[in-house]
Scaffold this motif. Sequence first.
Motif, PDB file in Angstrom:
ATOM      1  N   LEU B 271       0.837  -1.206   0.000  1.00  0.00           N
ATOM      2  CA  LEU B 271       0.000   0.000   0.000  1.00  0.00           C
ATOM      3  C   LEU B 271       0.868   1.251   0.000  1.00  0.00           C
ATOM      4  N   ASP B 272       0.707   2.065  -1.016  1.00  0.00           N
ATOM      5  CA  ASP B 272       1.456   3.318  -1.086  1.00  0.00           C
ATOM      6  C   ASP B 272       0.845   4.338  -0.118  1.00  0.00           C
ATOM      7  N   PRO B 273       1.653   5.325   0.324  1.00  0.00           N
ATOM      8  CA  PRO B 273       1.108   6.336   1.255  1.00  0.00           C
ATOM      9  C   PRO B 273      -0.188   7.006   0.761  1.00  0.00           C
ATOM     10  N   PRO B 274      -0.341   7.331  -0.539  1.00  0.00           N
ATOM     11  CA  PRO B 274      -1.599   7.974  -0.957  1.00  0.00           C
ATOM     12  C   PRO B 274      -2.817   7.071  -0.742  1.00  0.00           C
ATOM     13  N   VAL B 275      -2.600   5.756  -0.845  1.00  0.00           N
ATOM     14  CA  VAL B 275      -3.719   4.824  -0.634  1.00  0.00           C
ATOM     15  C   VAL B 275      -4.140   4.875   0.840  1.00  0.00           C
ATOM     16  N   VAL B 276      -3.131   4.946   1.708  1.00  0.00           N
ATOM     17  CA  VAL B 276      -3.421   5.037   3.142  1.00  0.00           C
ATOM     18  C   VAL B 276      -4.132   6.367   3.446  1.00  0.00           C
ATOM     19  N   ALA B 277      -3.613   7.433   2.859  1.00  0.00           N
ATOM     20  CA  ALA B 277      -4.212   8.757   3.104  1.00  0.00           C
ATOM     21  C   ALA B 277      -5.664   8.792   2.625  1.00  0.00           C
ATOM     22  N   ARG B 278      -5.922   8.180   1.486  1.00  0.00           N
ATOM     23  CA  ARG B 278      -7.289   8.156   0.959  1.00  0.00           C
ATOM     24  C   ARG B 278      -8.202   7.332   1.880  1.00  0.00           C
ATOM     25  N   ALA B 279      -7.658   6.227   2.379  1.00  0.00           N
ATOM     26  CA  ALA B 279      -8.456   5.388   3.284  1.00  0.00           C
ATOM     27  C   ALA B 279      -8.787   6.155   4.572  1.00  0.00           C
ATOM     28  N   GLN B 280      -7.800   6.908   5.078  1.00  0.00           N
ATOM     29  CA  GLN B 280      -8.039   7.690   6.301  1.00  0.00           C
ATOM     30  C   GLN B 280      -9.126   8.741   6.043  1.00  0.00           C
ATOM     31  N   ARG B 281      -9.084   9.325   4.847  1.00  0.00           N
ATOM     32  CA  ARG B 281     -10.072  10.354   4.468  1.00  0.00           C
ATOM     33  C   ARG B 281     -11.478   9.722   4.385  1.00  0.00           C
ATOM     34  N   ILE B 282     -11.547   8.523   3.840  1.00  0.00           N
ATOM     35  CA  ILE B 282     -12.855   7.849   3.722  1.00  0.00           C
ATOM     36  C   ILE B 282     -13.423   7.557   5.108  1.00  0.00           C
ATOM     37  N   ILE B 283     -12.551   7.133   6.013  1.00  0.00           N
ATOM     38  CA  ILE B 283     -13.026   6.837   7.369  1.00  0.00           C
ATOM     39  C   ILE B 283     -13.470   8.120   8.079  1.00  0.00           C
ATOM     40  N   GLU B 284     -12.717   9.175   7.854  1.00  0.00           N
ATOM     41  CA  GLU B 284     -13.083  10.480   8.437  1.00  0.00           C
ATOM     42  C   GLU B 284     -14.469  10.909   7.914  1.00  0.00           C
ATOM     43  N   LEU B 285     -14.666  10.751   6.600  1.00  0.00           N
ATOM     44  CA  LEU B 285     -15.960  11.085   5.988  1.00  0.00           C
ATOM     45  C   LEU B 285     -17.076  10.220   6.571  1.00  0.00           C
ATOM     46  N   ALA B 286     -16.792   8.916   6.670  1.00  0.00           N
ATOM     47  CA  ALA B 286     -17.794   7.979   7.180  1.00  0.00           C
ATOM     48  C   ALA B 286     -18.176   8.338   8.612  1.00  0.00           C
ATOM     49  N   GLU B 287     -17.183   8.751   9.403  1.00  0.00           N
ATOM     50  CA  GLU B 287     -17.474   9.144  10.793  1.00  0.00           C
ATOM     51  C   GLU B 287     -18.366  10.376  10.813  1.00  0.00           C
ATOM     52  N   LYS B 288     -18.079  11.317   9.903  1.00  0.00           N
ATOM     53  CA  LYS B 288     -18.869  12.551   9.881  1.00  0.00           C
ATOM     54  C   LYS B 288     -20.319  12.295   9.500  1.00  0.00           C
ATOM     55  N   ILE B 289     -20.555  11.313   8.660  1.00  0.00           N
ATOM     56  CA  ILE B 289     -21.942  11.053   8.257  1.00  0.00           C
ATOM     57  C   ILE B 289     -22.561   9.900   9.050  1.00  0.00           C
ATOM     58  N   GLY B 290     -21.841   9.455  10.088  1.00  0.00           N
ATOM     59  CA  GLY B 290     -22.387   8.424  10.981  1.00  0.00           C
ATOM     60  C   GLY B 290     -22.441   7.041  10.363  1.00  0.00           C
ATOM     61  N   LYS B 291     -21.575   6.764   9.390  1.00  0.00           N
ATOM     62  CA  LYS B 291     -21.583   5.430   8.768  1.00  0.00           C
ATOM     63  C   LYS B 291     -20.464   4.522   9.278  1.00  0.00           C
ATOM     64  N   ASN B 292     -19.776   4.978  10.331  1.00  0.00           N
ATOM     65  CA  ASN B 292     -18.673   4.163  10.829  1.00  0.00           C
ATOM     66  C   ASN B 292     -18.821   3.947  12.327  1.00  0.00           C
ATOM     67  N   PRO B 293     -19.763   3.078  12.710  1.00  0.00           N
ATOM     68  CA  PRO B 293     -20.073   2.930  14.149  1.00  0.00           C
ATOM     69  C   PRO B 293     -18.872   2.405  14.941  1.00  0.00           C
TER      70      PRO B 293
END
Lengths: 87, 293
Positions: B271-293
């Motif tokens: 996994l390249d760093p941008p893939v990790v960064a994108r995954a972190q961003r997706i989790i951050e987004l999911a938390e904001k919209i309540g999709k990551n319990p």
Amino acid sequence: MKYTAGKSQRGDIEIIYEPTQKKNIEIELETSVERLYGEQIRAVITNTAKSFGINSGKFSAVDDGALPYVLRARVEAVIRAAKEAAK
Amino acid sequence: MKFQRLRRSRLYMPGNNPYLSQNAFLFGADCIILDLEDSVPPSEKFDTRILVREILKNVDFGGTEKTVRINQMSSPFGRDDLEESVPALPDAIFIPKTESADDVLIVDEIVAEIKSKHDIDKEIFYMPIIESAKGVWNAYEIASASPNVVMLTFGAEDFTRDIGAQRTREGKEQFVAKSMVVLGAKAAGIQASDTVWSDIDDIEGLRNSTLEAKELGFDGKGAIHPSQVEIINEIFNPTHDEIEYAKKVVSAFEEAQKKGNAVVALGRKMLDPPVVARAQRIIELAEKIGKNP
């Protein structure tokens, strides 16, 4: 000279202000909530006018459920427009 | 990348309609724009900016970002728009027809003056709207003009007119420009938001255009009607599969860090760093919209 702000649209009030030589503020109000809020609407118009140093003139208003901050904004607009024109 | 709030949808509200604005937060948009520009005729500019100031001061927008679109600074209205609205503390200012860093710096200078005069210490962000060939060309310079620029926005209507093209449903004439706006924004570490879909009744067109915007790298899209907000939000939300994959990536990354490994791998895939960064961003987004319990 007459100054107008606001529209006859839901949640708004159309206000026409006409400076006069009389020594009081005259308000002609048309609203469907006269019985409940007529006095409050008149008070907001009078108090806003006075806060801008206006103690005379005629305000004609057609209200369609404007909240107090909308009333204040519309009164302020006509008064400032009149003051600007008087400069 | 700077801390960025969720900006999937931005909803334009004509500043001269108090009824629409007082209920604006109910529509679910991440950002509400009280418009002083195109939706307000010149004869109503004066009254409207006073009304918008009062809306900003009195309406509870909940968690929605409250912003103002001012008129161009080269018009007779731009400066007065700022004088009236900045003391009412909007979260951000949309700067229309931005073509250069100077267009941002002029606004920045006046906002600084007003803030100093009124003793305001709240940060007020800028969201330049790029809607000309020159603006597109200078996207990166605009995006990096001030640390307070947090998002670039693309405006297709004026852009197509500027380049002498017909605005089509497919939007081929905007393709390069949209990509350049995204690249300019991302190179400066900020967000990008796509143009509005102007046909309120064309739901399929809105859906396709929003999907394309997401594929191009935009973080959100404009809406001209409350009915468009839900579709835009839904498309910019990460999907269940995206969230699940992102969780695996982040957990592999954390595991590698714990072990002191420089290389992060998921199964047999590096996994390249941008893939990790994108995954972190997706989790951050999911938390904001309540999709990551």
